[in-house]
Enzyme design. Sequence first.
Site, PDB file in Angstrom:
ATOM      1  N   ARG A 107       0.871  -1.192   0.000  1.00 56.18           N
ATOM      2  CA  ARG A 107       0.000   0.000   0.000  1.00 56.18           C
ATOM      3  C   ARG A 107       0.894   1.223   0.000  1.00 56.18           C
ATOM      4  NH1 ARG A 107      -5.037   2.105   3.602  1.00 56.18           N
ATOM      5  NH2 ARG A 107      -6.028   0.639   2.178  1.00 56.18           N
ATOM      6  N   HIS A 134      -7.448   0.661  -6.179  1.00 53.30           N
ATOM      7  CA  HIS A 134      -7.630  -0.070  -4.913  1.00 53.30           C
ATOM      8  C   HIS A 134      -8.423  -1.349  -5.230  1.00 53.30           C
ATOM      9  CE1 HIS A 134      -7.800  -0.887  -0.775  1.00 53.30           C
ATOM     10  NE2 HIS A 134      -8.628   0.030  -0.348  1.00 53.30           N
ATOM     11  N   GLN A 137     -10.439  -3.683  -2.727  1.00 54.89           N
ATOM     12  CA  GLN A 137     -11.640  -3.010  -2.223  1.00 54.89           C
ATOM     13  C   GLN A 137     -12.823  -3.238  -3.168  1.00 54.89           C
ATOM     14  OE1 GLN A 137     -12.183  -0.761   0.656  1.00 54.89           O
ATOM     15  NE2 GLN A 137     -14.273  -1.121  -0.029  1.00 54.89           N
ATOM     16  N   ASP A 230     -16.520   8.489  -1.248  1.00 55.03           N
ATOM     17  CA  ASP A 230     -15.214   8.313  -0.597  1.00 55.03           C
ATOM     18  C   ASP A 230     -14.827   9.682  -0.037  1.00 55.03           C
ATOM     19  OD1 ASP A 230     -12.649   7.469   0.132  1.00 55.03           O
ATOM     20  OD2 ASP A 230     -11.847   7.502  -1.920  1.00 55.03           O
ATOM     21  N   CYS A 271     -16.037   3.097   1.020  1.00 54.51           N
ATOM     22  CA  CYS A 271     -14.912   2.203   1.321  1.00 54.51           C
ATOM     23  C   CYS A 271     -14.446   2.355   2.763  1.00 54.51           C
ATOM     24  CB  CYS A 271     -13.764   2.469   0.354  1.00 54.51           C
ATOM     25  SG  CYS A 271     -13.262   4.197   0.298  1.00 54.51           S
ATOM     26  N   ARG A 316     -14.198  -7.172   3.450  1.00 59.20           N
ATOM     27  CA  ARG A 316     -12.851  -6.930   2.914  1.00 59.20           C
ATOM     28  C   ARG A 316     -11.965  -8.166   3.000  1.00 59.20           C
ATOM     29  NH1 ARG A 316     -10.243  -2.374   2.341  1.00 59.20           N
ATOM     30  NH2 ARG A 316      -8.940  -3.775   1.132  1.00 59.20           N
TER      31      ARG A 316
HETATM   32  N1  NVA Z   1      -9.321   7.596  -1.553  1.00 60.17           N
HETATM   33  C1  NVA Z   1      -8.999   7.117  -0.226  1.00 60.17           C
HETATM   34  C2  NVA Z   1      -9.354   5.674  -0.085  1.00 60.17           C
HETATM   35  C3  NVA Z   1      -9.146   5.097   1.286  1.00 60.17           C
HETATM   36  C4  NVA Z   1      -9.510   3.657   1.397  1.00 60.17           C
HETATM   37  C5  NVA Z   1      -7.528   7.363   0.041  1.00 60.17           C
HETATM   38  O1  NVA Z   1      -6.707   7.059  -0.833  1.00 60.17           O
HETATM   39  O2  NVA Z   1      -7.199   7.886   1.112  1.00 60.17           O
HETATM   40  N1   CP Z   2     -11.139   0.908   2.779  1.00 61.07           N
HETATM   41  C1   CP Z   2      -9.857   0.797   3.167  1.00 61.07           C
HETATM   42  O1   CP Z   2      -8.950   0.474   2.387  1.00 61.07           O
HETATM   43  O2   CP Z   2      -9.681   1.044   4.480  1.00 61.07           O
HETATM   44  P1   CP Z   2      -8.262   1.182   5.210  1.00 61.07           P
HETATM   45  O3   CP Z   2      -7.636   2.463   4.732  1.00 61.07           O
HETATM   46  O4   CP Z   2      -8.617   1.201   6.669  1.00 61.07           O
HETATM   47  O5   CP Z   2      -7.421  -0.004   4.842  1.00 61.07           O
END
Ligand code: NVA
Ligand code: CP
Length: 330
Positions: A107, A134, A137, A230, A271, A316
């Site tokens: 990540r 992602h 997800q 989101d 998400c 998830r």
């Molecule tokens: N768009 C958000 C998704 C988090 C799961 C981010 O990248 O912070």
């Molecule tokens: N939705 C998601 O990816 O959550 P986290 O950022 O908590 O992993």
Amino acid sequence: MLGFTGKSFLKLLDFTPDEINSLIGLAAKLKADKKAGTPHRLCEGKNVALIFEKTSTRTRCAFEVAASDLGMTAVYLDPSGSQIGKKESIADTARALGRMFDGIEYRGYGQEIVEDLAKYAGVPVWNGLTNEYHPTQILADFLTVKERFGTLEGIKFVYMGDARYNMGNSLMVGCTKMGMHFVACAPEKYFPNAELVAECKKIAEKTGAVLEFESDPVKATNGAHVIYTDVWVSMGEPDSVWKERIADLTPYRVTKTLMENAGENCVFMHCLPAFHDLKTKIGREVYDKYGIDCMEVTDEVFESDASIVFDGAGNRVHPVTSVVAATLAD
Ligand code: NVA
Ligand code: CP
């Protein structure tokens, strides 16, 4: 197992609709096995590395639970506790970790990083979120939609907010691959980039997907089965964007009026994490500075019966287990 052994899972564009369906199908089976208490331990004795250059609750936990259920050991590398990026390149990290581990989750920031990791690691690499995509997800979201509606076919899926980032991009690709009706609802400058839209339109010719880009929230949500949103500012973005985002995206907040406009069967998805009240540090800071007590969704919608956000969060783990098993198990 599904014919993916040794393959990486970097973005949904790399997979056919049948392959995506089979990953969701395996996720549903693994969920049922888990509920029935049937152990599977499909990857007994293997080891995986979980690299998180950005923070996480759900994705990290999904990978750790998946590893445990599959009979593996997982090593977590947190955003500050490794040499990655500071003292060691991704290629060097990949070659070192690839010799110690059977698979690597990543990540972090640009998609090119996870693609590079996969290029050099020599073991499967799984995308746990990049700026652009992602994918695990989206598998969880589609599992959740299938549980609710019995199918993905004919589903009108409306994404509200910043559609240029990981969630908007990945949902557009996923809906396109699965032949669904996808609507990105945002001011024009927040639509996904033209190149990705063109690629999706090409895929849609084969899958029958309908893609719409609409700046009017009432038009967009009319007849929707799913309204999804989101955060307005994603991880890694500078604080300086808050003011403009709030001004631009406030008309795209998911409200009771929009849910009613969609119809009584419409569900709300996110998400997570979500800014729907003042119970977070950032939510409080934004309130103090801009005077708004919620952002992308009202607390009323978030807490309503139409909201299936926590079913989605619980889901998830199963697609992650499915992806890891499908790419690692013999
Ligand atoms: N768009 C958000 C998704 C988090 C799961 C981010 O990248 O912070
Ligand atoms: N939705 C998601 O990816 O959550 P986290 O950022 O908590 O992993």
